[in-house]
Design a protein around this motif. Structure first.
Motif, PDB file in Angstrom:
ATOM      1  N   ARG A 196      -3.815  -0.957   9.279  1.00 35.10           N
ATOM      2  CA  ARG A 196      -4.596  -0.267   8.250  1.00 35.10           C
ATOM      3  C   ARG A 196      -4.841   1.190   8.659  1.00 35.10           C
ATOM      4  O   ARG A 196      -4.695   2.107   7.866  1.00 35.10           O
ATOM      5  CB  ARG A 196      -5.926  -0.994   8.021  1.00 35.10           C
ATOM      6  CG  ARG A 196      -6.787  -0.347   6.952  1.00 35.10           C
ATOM      7  CD  ARG A 196      -7.986  -1.203   6.566  1.00 35.10           C
ATOM      8  NE  ARG A 196      -8.637  -0.614   5.409  1.00 35.10           N
ATOM      9  CZ  ARG A 196      -9.600   0.283   5.501  1.00 35.10           C
ATOM     10  NH1 ARG A 196     -10.027   0.696   6.678  1.00 35.10           N
ATOM     11  NH2 ARG A 196     -10.140   0.793   4.404  1.00 35.10           N
ATOM     12  N   HIS A 197      -5.211   1.375   9.936  1.00 40.05           N
ATOM     13  CA  HIS A 197      -5.435   2.745  10.409  1.00 40.05           C
ATOM     14  C   HIS A 197      -4.164   3.576  10.383  1.00 40.05           C
ATOM     15  O   HIS A 197      -4.195   4.750  10.029  1.00 40.05           O
ATOM     16  CB  HIS A 197      -6.031   2.729  11.818  1.00 40.05           C
ATOM     17  CG  HIS A 197      -7.489   2.440  11.811  1.00 40.05           C
ATOM     18  ND1 HIS A 197      -8.024   1.270  12.280  1.00 40.05           N
ATOM     19  CD2 HIS A 197      -8.531   3.170  11.342  1.00 40.05           C
ATOM     20  CE1 HIS A 197      -9.332   1.284  12.104  1.00 40.05           C
ATOM     21  NE2 HIS A 197      -9.669   2.424  11.539  1.00 40.05           N
ATOM     22  N   VAL A 201      -6.116   1.550  -0.426  1.00 39.15           N
ATOM     23  CA  VAL A 201      -6.652   1.427   0.928  1.00 39.15           C
ATOM     24  C   VAL A 201      -8.172   1.259   0.877  1.00 39.15           C
ATOM     25  O   VAL A 201      -8.785   0.774   1.818  1.00 39.15           O
ATOM     26  CB  VAL A 201      -6.244   2.649   1.781  1.00 39.15           C
ATOM     27  CG1 VAL A 201      -6.665   2.462   3.224  1.00 39.15           C
ATOM     28  CG2 VAL A 201      -4.736   2.869   1.730  1.00 39.15           C
ATOM     29  N   ARG A 245      -2.883  10.335   4.824  1.00 41.01           N
ATOM     30  CA  ARG A 245      -3.636  11.577   5.028  1.00 41.01           C
ATOM     31  C   ARG A 245      -2.739  12.706   5.462  1.00 41.01           C
ATOM     32  O   ARG A 245      -2.879  13.840   5.031  1.00 41.01           O
ATOM     33  CB  ARG A 245      -4.678  11.376   6.109  1.00 41.01           C
ATOM     34  CG  ARG A 245      -5.960  10.805   5.608  1.00 41.01           C
ATOM     35  CD  ARG A 245      -6.869  10.705   6.794  1.00 41.01           C
ATOM     36  NE  ARG A 245      -8.016   9.910   6.510  1.00 41.01           N
ATOM     37  CZ  ARG A 245      -8.715   9.277   7.450  1.00 41.01           C
ATOM     38  NH1 ARG A 245      -8.335   9.363   8.717  1.00 41.01           N
ATOM     39  NH2 ARG A 245      -9.765   8.583   7.126  1.00 41.01           N
ATOM     40  N   GLN A 296     -10.581   3.604   0.584  1.00 37.72           N
ATOM     41  CA  GLN A 296     -11.399   4.606   1.286  1.00 37.72           C
ATOM     42  C   GLN A 296     -12.409   5.232   0.333  1.00 37.72           C
ATOM     43  O   GLN A 296     -12.169   5.344  -0.857  1.00 37.72           O
ATOM     44  CB  GLN A 296     -10.485   5.696   1.826  1.00 37.72           C
ATOM     45  CG  GLN A 296      -9.780   5.309   3.098  1.00 37.72           C
ATOM     46  CD  GLN A 296      -9.730   6.471   4.053  1.00 37.72           C
ATOM     47  OE1 GLN A 296      -9.159   7.494   3.741  1.00 37.72           O
ATOM     48  NE2 GLN A 296     -10.352   6.292   5.197  1.00 37.72           N
ATOM     49  N   ILE A 300     -11.874  10.563   2.111  1.00 35.59           N
ATOM     50  CA  ILE A 300     -10.590  11.106   1.663  1.00 35.59           C
ATOM     51  C   ILE A 300     -10.626  12.631   1.689  1.00 35.59           C
ATOM     52  O   ILE A 300      -9.724  13.287   2.200  1.00 35.59           O
ATOM     53  CB  ILE A 300     -10.251  10.629   0.227  1.00 35.59           C
ATOM     54  CG1 ILE A 300     -10.113   9.109   0.201  1.00 35.59           C
ATOM     55  CG2 ILE A 300      -8.983  11.299  -0.277  1.00 35.59           C
ATOM     56  CD1 ILE A 300     -10.001   8.539  -1.203  1.00 35.59           C
ATOM     57  N   ILE A 337      -3.599   4.668   6.780  1.00 35.10           N
ATOM     58  CA  ILE A 337      -4.510   5.739   6.368  1.00 35.10           C
ATOM     59  C   ILE A 337      -4.064   7.069   6.990  1.00 35.10           C
ATOM     60  O   ILE A 337      -3.982   8.086   6.306  1.00 35.10           O
ATOM     61  CB  ILE A 337      -5.966   5.394   6.759  1.00 35.10           C
ATOM     62  CG1 ILE A 337      -6.460   4.209   5.935  1.00 35.10           C
ATOM     63  CG2 ILE A 337      -6.885   6.604   6.556  1.00 35.10           C
ATOM     64  CD1 ILE A 337      -7.828   3.683   6.332  1.00 35.10           C
ATOM     65  N   LEU A 342      -5.108   6.196  -1.470  1.00 41.86           N
ATOM     66  CA  LEU A 342      -6.190   6.142  -0.489  1.00 41.86           C
ATOM     67  C   LEU A 342      -7.432   5.516  -1.107  1.00 41.86           C
ATOM     68  O   LEU A 342      -8.121   4.711  -0.492  1.00 41.86           O
ATOM     69  CB  LEU A 342      -6.538   7.541   0.024  1.00 41.86           C
ATOM     70  CG  LEU A 342      -5.598   8.150   1.062  1.00 41.86           C
ATOM     71  CD1 LEU A 342      -5.993   9.588   1.352  1.00 41.86           C
ATOM     72  CD2 LEU A 342      -5.609   7.336   2.350  1.00 41.86           C
ATOM     73  N   ARG A 360       0.806  -1.221   0.000  1.00 45.17           N
ATOM     74  CA  ARG A 360       0.000   0.000   0.000  1.00 45.17           C
ATOM     75  C   ARG A 360       0.836   1.265   0.000  1.00 45.17           C
ATOM     76  O   ARG A 360       0.415   2.287  -0.520  1.00 45.17           O
ATOM     77  CB  ARG A 360      -0.955  -0.016   1.189  1.00 45.17           C
ATOM     78  CG  ARG A 360      -2.093  -0.997   0.955  1.00 45.17           C
ATOM     79  CD  ARG A 360      -2.815  -1.356   2.229  1.00 45.17           C
ATOM     80  NE  ARG A 360      -3.911  -2.277   1.938  1.00 45.17           N
ATOM     81  CZ  ARG A 360      -3.751  -3.582   1.743  1.00 45.17           C
ATOM     82  NH1 ARG A 360      -2.553  -4.121   1.797  1.00 45.17           N
ATOM     83  NH2 ARG A 360      -4.792  -4.346   1.472  1.00 45.17           N
TER      84      ARG A 360
END
Lengths: 83, 205
Positions: free
Chosen positions: B75-76, B160, B83, B162, B167, B79, B156, B35
Protein backbone atom coordinates in the motif's frame (compact mmCIF):
# COMPACT_ATOMS: atom_id res chain seq x y z
CA UNK A 1 -30.56 29.89 -3.19
CA UNK A 2 -27.95 27.64 -4.74
CA UNK A 3 -28.07 27.03 -8.46
CA UNK A 4 -27.77 23.45 -9.74
CA UNK A 5 -24.18 24.20 -10.71
CA UNK A 6 -23.33 25.42 -7.21
CA UNK A 7 -25.15 22.53 -5.60
CA UNK A 8 -23.15 20.10 -7.75
CA UNK A 9 -19.84 21.64 -6.70
CA UNK A 10 -20.89 21.43 -3.02
CA UNK A 11 -21.95 17.80 -3.31
CA UNK A 12 -18.55 16.96 -4.78
CA UNK A 13 -16.85 18.93 -2.00
CA UNK A 14 -18.84 17.00 0.59
CA UNK A 15 -17.00 13.86 -0.57
CA UNK A 16 -13.67 15.51 0.26
CA UNK A 17 -14.33 17.47 3.43
CA UNK A 18 -17.05 18.11 5.99
CA UNK A 19 -19.24 20.93 4.75
CA UNK A 20 -20.10 23.77 7.10
CA UNK A 21 -23.56 23.75 8.63
CA UNK A 22 -24.56 26.58 6.33
CA UNK A 23 -23.36 24.70 3.25
CA UNK A 24 -25.08 21.51 4.34
CA UNK A 25 -28.38 23.31 4.82
CA UNK A 26 -28.12 25.06 1.46
CA UNK A 27 -27.46 21.74 -0.29
CA UNK A 28 -30.28 20.04 1.60
CA UNK A 29 -32.77 22.74 0.62
CA UNK A 30 -31.71 22.57 -3.02
CA UNK A 31 -31.83 18.77 -3.22
CA UNK A 32 -35.23 18.84 -1.56
CA UNK A 33 -36.63 20.77 -4.48
CA UNK A 34 -34.57 19.54 -7.42
CA UNK A 35 -35.01 16.05 -8.88
CA UNK A 36 -32.11 16.52 -11.29
CA UNK A 37 -29.68 17.33 -8.50
CA UNK A 38 -30.95 14.48 -6.34
CA UNK A 39 -29.97 12.20 -9.21
CA UNK A 40 -26.62 13.95 -9.52
CA UNK A 41 -25.98 13.42 -5.81
CA UNK A 42 -26.82 9.71 -6.13
CA UNK A 43 -24.51 9.46 -9.13
CA UNK A 44 -21.67 11.09 -7.19
CA UNK A 45 -22.19 8.67 -4.30
CA UNK A 46 -22.21 5.81 -6.77
CA UNK A 47 -18.87 6.91 -8.22
CA UNK A 48 -17.39 6.59 -4.75
CA UNK A 49 -19.09 3.27 -4.04
CA UNK A 50 -17.96 1.86 -7.39
CA UNK A 51 -14.36 2.98 -6.74
CA UNK A 52 -14.38 1.37 -3.32
CA UNK A 53 -15.74 -1.82 -4.73
CA UNK A 54 -13.16 -1.94 -7.50
CA UNK A 55 -10.34 -1.24 -5.09
CA UNK A 56 -11.50 -3.85 -2.62
CA UNK A 57 -12.70 -6.74 -4.65
CA UNK A 58 -13.32 -5.84 -8.24
CA UNK A 59 -11.98 -7.49 -11.30
CA UNK A 60 -10.25 -5.19 -13.70
CA UNK A 61 -12.09 -5.68 -16.94
CA UNK A 62 -10.02 -5.96 -20.04
CA UNK A 63 -6.76 -6.19 -18.15
CA UNK A 64 -6.41 -9.91 -18.23
CA UNK A 65 -6.35 -12.31 -15.34
CA UNK A 66 -5.74 -11.07 -11.87
CA UNK A 67 -2.88 -13.45 -11.37
CA UNK A 68 0.82 -12.99 -11.82
CA UNK A 69 2.08 -14.48 -15.06
CA UNK A 70 4.78 -17.14 -14.93
CA UNK A 71 7.19 -14.73 -16.62
CA UNK A 72 6.59 -12.12 -13.94
CA UNK A 73 7.03 -14.69 -11.19
CA UNK A 74 10.32 -15.83 -12.63
CA UNK A 75 11.57 -12.28 -13.05
CA UNK A 76 10.64 -11.36 -9.48
CA UNK A 77 12.20 -14.54 -8.13
CA UNK A 78 15.47 -13.75 -9.90
CA UNK A 79 15.50 -10.27 -8.42
CA UNK A 80 14.85 -11.66 -4.96
CA UNK A 81 17.73 -14.10 -5.32
CA UNK A 82 20.11 -11.30 -6.19
CA UNK A 83 19.55 -9.78 -2.79
CA UNK B 1 2.08 -13.64 26.42
CA UNK B 2 5.68 -14.88 26.36
CA UNK B 3 6.12 -13.55 22.87
CA UNK B 4 9.91 -13.87 23.07
CA UNK B 5 9.65 -17.59 23.21
CA UNK B 6 7.61 -17.80 20.06
CA UNK B 7 9.61 -15.50 17.88
CA UNK B 8 12.52 -17.65 16.71
CA UNK B 9 10.19 -19.93 14.76
CA UNK B 10 8.44 -17.03 13.09
CA UNK B 11 11.76 -15.55 11.96
CA UNK B 12 12.84 -18.78 10.31
CA UNK B 13 9.61 -19.00 8.31
CA UNK B 14 9.61 -15.42 7.34
CA UNK B 15 12.92 -15.48 5.49
CA UNK B 16 11.56 -17.31 2.54
CA UNK B 17 10.73 -14.81 -0.19
CA UNK B 18 9.95 -17.56 -2.70
CA UNK B 19 7.27 -18.71 -0.31
CA UNK B 20 5.89 -15.15 -0.16
CA UNK B 21 5.68 -15.09 -3.92
CA UNK B 22 3.93 -18.46 -4.08
CA UNK B 23 1.58 -17.75 -1.25
CA UNK B 24 0.73 -14.07 -1.66
CA UNK B 25 1.89 -13.19 -5.19
CA UNK B 26 -1.57 -13.24 -6.70
CA UNK B 27 -3.12 -11.40 -3.78
CA UNK B 28 -0.53 -8.63 -3.94
CA UNK B 29 -0.71 -8.41 -7.71
CA UNK B 30 -4.51 -8.13 -7.69
CA UNK B 31 -4.37 -5.48 -4.98
CA UNK B 32 -1.88 -3.41 -7.00
CA UNK B 33 -3.66 -3.94 -10.32
CA UNK B 34 -6.98 -2.71 -9.01
CA UNK B 35 -5.38 0.48 -7.75
CA UNK B 36 -2.86 1.19 -10.50
CA UNK B 37 -4.84 -0.24 -13.40
CA UNK B 38 -1.72 -1.26 -15.27
CA UNK B 39 -0.38 -4.86 -15.27
CA UNK B 40 3.30 -3.97 -15.81
CA UNK B 41 3.26 -1.42 -13.00
CA UNK B 42 1.41 -3.82 -10.73
CA UNK B 43 4.12 -6.46 -11.33
CA UNK B 44 6.83 -3.91 -10.52
CA UNK B 45 5.04 -3.05 -7.30
CA UNK B 46 4.92 -6.70 -6.23
CA UNK B 47 8.64 -7.00 -6.89
CA UNK B 48 9.45 -3.82 -4.98
CA UNK B 49 7.26 -4.94 -2.11
CA UNK B 50 9.00 -8.29 -1.76
CA UNK B 51 12.44 -6.69 -2.03
CA UNK B 52 11.49 -4.18 0.64
CA UNK B 53 10.09 -6.99 2.77
CA UNK B 54 13.37 -8.85 2.47
CA UNK B 55 15.28 -5.79 3.65
CA UNK B 56 12.99 -4.95 6.52
CA UNK B 57 11.85 -8.39 7.69
CA UNK B 58 13.58 -7.78 11.03
CA UNK B 59 10.98 -5.10 11.74
CA UNK B 60 8.17 -7.58 11.23
CA UNK B 61 7.16 -8.47 14.73
CA UNK B 62 4.73 -11.19 13.83
CA UNK B 63 1.89 -9.17 15.33
CA UNK B 64 -0.07 -9.21 12.11
CA UNK B 65 -0.24 -11.99 9.57
CA UNK B 66 2.41 -12.09 6.84
CA UNK B 67 -0.26 -11.27 4.32
CA UNK B 68 -1.33 -8.15 6.21
CA UNK B 69 2.28 -7.10 6.68
CA UNK B 70 3.12 -7.50 2.99
CA UNK B 71 -0.09 -5.76 1.92
CA UNK B 72 0.81 -2.84 4.18
CA UNK B 73 4.20 -2.48 2.49
CA UNK B 74 2.53 -2.67 -0.92
CA UNK B 75 0.00 0.00 0.00
CA UNK B 76 2.82 2.39 0.88
CA UNK B 77 4.65 1.57 -2.33
CA UNK B 78 1.53 2.36 -4.34
CA UNK B 79 0.95 5.67 -2.57
CA UNK B 80 4.59 6.65 -3.12
CA UNK B 81 4.36 5.73 -6.76
CA UNK B 82 1.20 7.74 -7.46
CA UNK B 83 2.55 10.71 -5.51
CA UNK B 84 5.74 10.62 -7.50
CA UNK B 85 3.67 10.74 -10.66
CA UNK B 86 1.65 13.62 -9.29
CA UNK B 87 4.83 15.54 -8.47
CA UNK B 88 5.94 15.15 -12.07
CA UNK B 89 2.87 16.98 -13.32
CA UNK B 90 3.79 20.37 -14.67
CA UNK B 91 2.40 23.55 -13.22
CA UNK B 92 0.43 23.93 -16.44
CA UNK B 93 -1.15 20.51 -16.02
CA UNK B 94 -2.36 21.43 -12.59
CA UNK B 95 -3.37 24.99 -13.34
CA UNK B 96 -5.14 23.91 -16.50
CA UNK B 97 -7.19 21.45 -14.50
CA UNK B 98 -7.92 23.55 -11.48
CA UNK B 99 -8.13 27.11 -12.74
CA UNK B 100 -11.66 28.14 -11.89
CA UNK B 101 -11.86 30.60 -14.80
CA UNK B 102 -11.30 27.90 -17.41
CA UNK B 103 -14.29 25.79 -16.69
CA UNK B 104 -15.47 24.87 -20.14
CA UNK B 105 -16.18 21.22 -19.47
CA UNK B 106 -18.48 22.15 -16.64
CA UNK B 107 -19.90 25.39 -18.06
CA UNK B 108 -21.40 23.59 -21.03
CA UNK B 109 -23.51 21.46 -18.72
CA UNK B 110 -25.38 24.41 -17.22
CA UNK B 111 -27.26 27.40 -18.61
CA UNK B 112 -26.47 31.01 -17.72
CA UNK B 113 -28.46 30.71 -14.50
CA UNK B 114 -26.65 27.56 -13.43
CA UNK B 115 -29.45 25.12 -14.28
CA UNK B 116 -28.83 21.75 -15.92
CA UNK B 117 -29.07 21.81 -19.70
CA UNK B 118 -29.27 18.00 -19.77
CA UNK B 119 -30.52 16.94 -16.36
CA UNK B 120 -28.82 13.84 -14.95
CA UNK B 121 -30.50 10.53 -15.65
CA UNK B 122 -31.63 8.05 -13.07
CA UNK B 123 -28.99 5.30 -12.95
CA UNK B 124 -31.16 3.02 -10.89
CA UNK B 125 -30.78 1.49 -7.45
CA UNK B 126 -27.15 1.75 -6.25
CA UNK B 127 -26.98 -1.88 -5.03
CA UNK B 128 -28.22 -3.16 -8.34
CA UNK B 129 -25.98 -0.89 -10.37
CA UNK B 130 -22.88 -1.98 -8.47
CA UNK B 131 -23.69 -5.62 -9.13
CA UNK B 132 -24.02 -4.96 -12.83
CA UNK B 133 -20.91 -5.97 -14.74
CA UNK B 134 -21.84 -3.67 -17.62
CA UNK B 135 -21.78 -0.70 -15.28
CA UNK B 136 -18.41 -1.72 -13.86
CA UNK B 137 -17.10 -2.13 -17.39
CA UNK B 138 -18.39 1.31 -18.35
CA UNK B 139 -16.87 2.76 -15.19
CA UNK B 140 -13.48 1.26 -16.07
CA UNK B 141 -13.76 2.58 -19.58
CA UNK B 142 -14.51 6.08 -18.30
CA UNK B 143 -11.66 5.98 -15.76
CA UNK B 144 -9.27 5.31 -18.63
CA UNK B 145 -10.43 8.49 -20.27
CA UNK B 146 -9.63 10.85 -17.41
CA UNK B 147 -6.76 13.25 -17.90
CA UNK B 148 -3.56 12.01 -16.18
CA UNK B 149 -3.65 14.55 -13.35
CA UNK B 150 -7.33 13.85 -12.74
CA UNK B 151 -6.74 10.11 -12.75
CA UNK B 152 -3.84 10.35 -10.29
CA UNK B 153 -5.59 12.53 -7.76
CA UNK B 154 -8.81 10.55 -8.13
CA UNK B 155 -6.90 7.28 -7.56
CA UNK B 156 -5.24 8.55 -4.41
CA UNK B 157 -8.58 9.73 -3.07
CA UNK B 158 -10.94 6.98 -4.08
CA UNK B 159 -8.84 3.87 -4.72
CA UNK B 160 -6.16 4.28 -2.09
CA UNK B 161 -8.46 6.13 0.31
CA UNK B 162 -6.08 8.95 1.23
CA UNK B 163 -7.37 12.12 2.83
CA UNK B 164 -7.36 15.25 0.75
CA UNK B 165 -4.90 16.89 3.17
CA UNK B 166 -2.40 14.07 2.73
CA UNK B 167 -2.77 14.14 -1.05
CA UNK B 168 -2.20 17.88 -1.28
CA UNK B 169 0.68 17.96 1.15
CA UNK B 170 2.58 15.23 -0.64
CA UNK B 171 1.77 16.30 -4.18
CA UNK B 172 2.44 19.97 -3.63
CA UNK B 173 -1.05 20.97 -4.77
CA UNK B 174 -3.22 23.33 -2.73
CA UNK B 175 -6.32 21.91 -1.07
CA UNK B 176 -8.55 24.10 -3.21
CA UNK B 177 -6.88 22.93 -6.41
CA UNK B 178 -7.11 19.33 -5.28
CA UNK B 179 -10.79 19.72 -4.62
CA UNK B 180 -11.38 21.34 -8.00
CA UNK B 181 -9.44 18.57 -9.77
CA UNK B 182 -11.58 15.97 -8.00
CA UNK B 183 -14.77 17.84 -8.85
CA UNK B 184 -13.84 17.86 -12.53
CA UNK B 185 -12.79 14.24 -12.45
CA UNK B 186 -16.15 13.26 -10.96
CA UNK B 187 -18.02 15.37 -13.48
CA UNK B 188 -16.05 13.85 -16.34
CA UNK B 189 -16.79 10.35 -15.06
CA UNK B 190 -20.45 11.20 -14.54
CA UNK B 191 -20.84 12.53 -18.06
CA UNK B 192 -19.00 9.61 -19.59
CA UNK B 193 -21.23 7.19 -17.67
CA UNK B 194 -24.37 9.06 -18.72
CA UNK B 195 -23.42 8.27 -22.29
CA UNK B 196 -22.17 4.72 -21.79
CA UNK B 197 -24.54 3.58 -19.10
CA UNK B 198 -27.33 5.96 -18.24
CA UNK B 199 -28.78 5.96 -21.72
CA UNK B 200 -30.40 2.57 -21.61
CA UNK B 201 -33.30 2.24 -19.21
CA UNK B 202 -33.60 -1.51 -19.78
CA UNK B 203 -30.30 -2.24 -18.08
CA UNK B 204 -31.30 -0.63 -14.86
CA UNK B 205 -34.42 -2.57 -14.09
Amino acid sequence: MLSCKEATARVSASLDRKLSLRERLAVKVHLGMCTACRRMARQMALLRAASRRLALEGTVEGMGMETLSDEARLRILQQLKKQ
Amino acid sequence: MPRDLEQPEVVVQELNPAHWLDEYGNHLYGYALRRLRNPARAEDMVQETLLAALETHHTYAGRSSEKTWLTGILRHKIIDFIRKQARELTVDDINGLSDATIDKDIDILFDARGRWIHPPRDWGKPDRVLENSEFIEAFNHCLERLKPAQAQIFSLKEFVGQSIDAICRESGITATNCSVILYRARMALRRCLEIRWGDDTEKRR
